[in-house]
Design a protein around this motif. Structure first.
Motif, PDB file in Angstrom:
ATOM      1  N   SER A 122      -0.432   7.145   1.871  1.00  0.00           N
ATOM      2  CA  SER A 122      -0.163   5.793   2.374  1.00  0.00           C
ATOM      3  C   SER A 122      -1.165   5.382   3.445  1.00  0.00           C
ATOM      4  O   SER A 122      -1.589   4.216   3.501  1.00  0.00           O
ATOM      5  CB  SER A 122       1.263   5.712   2.922  1.00  0.00           C
ATOM      6  OG  SER A 122       2.209   6.007   1.923  1.00  0.00           O
ATOM      7  N   THR A 148       0.818  -1.218   0.000  1.00  0.00           N
ATOM      8  CA  THR A 148       0.000   0.000   0.000  1.00  0.00           C
ATOM      9  C   THR A 148       0.851   1.267   0.000  1.00  0.00           C
ATOM     10  O   THR A 148       0.424   2.305  -0.501  1.00  0.00           O
ATOM     11  CB  THR A 148      -0.932   0.014   1.222  1.00  0.00           C
ATOM     12  OG1 THR A 148      -0.150  -0.205   2.418  1.00  0.00           O
ATOM     13  CG2 THR A 148      -1.979  -1.084   1.112  1.00  0.00           C
ATOM     14  N   THR A 149       2.069   1.187   0.558  1.00  0.00           N
ATOM     15  CA  THR A 149       2.931   2.369   0.570  1.00  0.00           C
ATOM     16  C   THR A 149       3.478   2.699  -0.817  1.00  0.00           C
ATOM     17  O   THR A 149       3.923   3.829  -1.052  1.00  0.00           O
ATOM     18  CB  THR A 149       4.107   2.159   1.534  1.00  0.00           C
ATOM     19  OG1 THR A 149       4.813   0.956   1.172  1.00  0.00           O
ATOM     20  CG2 THR A 149       3.601   2.011   2.964  1.00  0.00           C
ATOM     21  N   ASN A 150       3.462   1.714  -1.726  1.00  0.00           N
ATOM     22  CA  ASN A 150       3.969   1.946  -3.081  1.00  0.00           C
ATOM     23  C   ASN A 150       2.884   2.405  -4.048  1.00  0.00           C
ATOM     24  O   ASN A 150       3.178   2.673  -5.216  1.00  0.00           O
ATOM     25  CB  ASN A 150       4.620   0.672  -3.627  1.00  0.00           C
ATOM     26  CG  ASN A 150       5.819   0.241  -2.796  1.00  0.00           C
ATOM     27  OD1 ASN A 150       6.556   1.081  -2.278  1.00  0.00           O
ATOM     28  ND2 ASN A 150       6.015  -1.060  -2.655  1.00  0.00           N
ATOM     29  N   CYS A 181      -3.758   2.227   3.089  1.00  0.00           N
ATOM     30  CA  CYS A 181      -3.803   1.141   4.077  1.00  0.00           C
ATOM     31  C   CYS A 181      -5.217   0.972   4.622  1.00  0.00           C
ATOM     32  O   CYS A 181      -5.680  -0.157   4.820  1.00  0.00           O
ATOM     33  CB  CYS A 181      -2.819   1.437   5.209  1.00  0.00           C
ATOM     34  SG  CYS A 181      -2.711   0.133   6.452  1.00  0.00           S
TER      35      CYS A 181
END
Length: 326
Positions: free
Chosen positions: A146, A139-141, A150
């Protein structure tokens, strides 16, 4: 009740806790303090073990008959059911102890049928675990915030758990597992074809893949429990769950491969998911079937059924030739 509890009852509260995680991370930016904040509440659950009744089946296997009867009578009172005067006959207790005391993890590999069931399930569990945790960690990419990504990754699990309940009640276990894994893998394989300027579409497809893996994760737990007999059910579920940890351990490395080639993680996860869906079709069906009590009551996988049928036909042909010769 087992179906409702294992799908909606337990899992949906896991999703609620997952949805709270990005909120806590947004408020507590230091990762060390975040770990403390999410770990300390777990300490308050330790006293609960005194209020949860022990398994009567396990107590019976240990020869603690009076404790098992006391728990069953307490359950009968809560359910407003009149319990019989004698719940366990002496011979029944002796047979239960013999059946439940002499089985271990090695029994999962003894016969040809149970060995193949275990191998297929372990592979399916690993594939689901890789897809689920890799998409959760990715999810951070994704494009956008972010914390919101998430949260969306967690929120998509709520309808997934709700969908798993009617699937369990009215659909084939094999077909449900195959459909979710195959569609989840197909979505991930299709993600790499989306142009980079359509980042919102890529994010939506990834959330759809997370949705499919979540449904598959819910199905495979109860499906595994239904495949194995009572004497091996806990051992089998624990073994398959342990095998899936190999997938969760390797999930971050799948995401890391994206630094070399962005589409590589999706290609690998999609291929494993599609292969796992195809292999799940070899497993026996348990929908509408009674739970097996012994190893001999286990159903055979499709491969073994065909082989067994051909062997039986060969024996019948040989027997017919012998009769004609006589």
């Amino acid at each position: 009740m087992r179906i409702i509890y294992s799908t909606v009852g337990v899992c949906i509260f896991f999703a609620f806790g997952y949805m709270m995680l990005p909120l806590m991370a947004f408020c507590i930016r230091d990762w060390r303090m975040l770990l403390v904040a999410i770990s300390v509440p777990g300490l308050f659950y330790f006293p609960l073990w005194r209020f949860i009744p022990e398994s009567p089946r396990w107590l019976l296997s240990q020869g603690r008959v009076e404790e098992a009867e006391a728990i069953l009578r307490a359950a009968a009172r809560k359910n407003r059911v009149t319990a019989p005067e004698v719940i366990f006959q002496p011979l029944q207790v002796e047979n239960k102890v013999k059946k439940l005391n002499h089985h271990n993890v090695c029994d999962l590999l003894k016969s040809n049928n149970i060995r193949w069931v275990t191998i297929l399930l372990c592979f399916v569990w690993v594939g689901i675990s890789i897809g689920y945790f890799a998409l959760s960690l990715n999810t951070t990419n994704l494009h956008g915030d972010s914390f919101l990504n998430c949260f969306f990754s967690a929120a998509v699990e709520v309808p997934a758990y709700i969908l798993s309940w009617p699937l369990f009640r009215s659909c084939s276990r094999r077909l449900s597992l195959f459909a979710t894994l195959f569609l989840g893998g197909a979505v991930l394989l299709f993600t790499q074809l989306i142009p980079r300027n359509l980042s919102s579409v890529s994010t939506a497809l990834e959330m759809m893949g997370k949705f499919m893996f979540t449904v598959a994760y819910t199905i495979v737990y109860a499906f595994t429990a239904e495949l194995y007999p009572t004497v091996l059910r806990n051992t089998a579920v624990g073994t398959c769950s342990m095998a899936s940890r190999l997938g969760s351990i390797s999930a971050p490395y799948f995401i890391y491969l994206g630094t070399y080639y962005k589409s590589l993680p999706y290609m690998l996860m999609g291929s494993l998911s599609v292969l796992g869906g195809l292999l799940s079709l070899l497993l026996p069906e348990t929908y509408g079937m009674p739970l097996p009590e012994t190893i001999n009551h286990m159903q055979t996988i499709q491969r073994c059924k065909k082989r067994q049928t051909s062997n039986n036909s060969t024996r019948d042909t040989t027997a017919g030739e012998n009769v004609s010769m006589l």
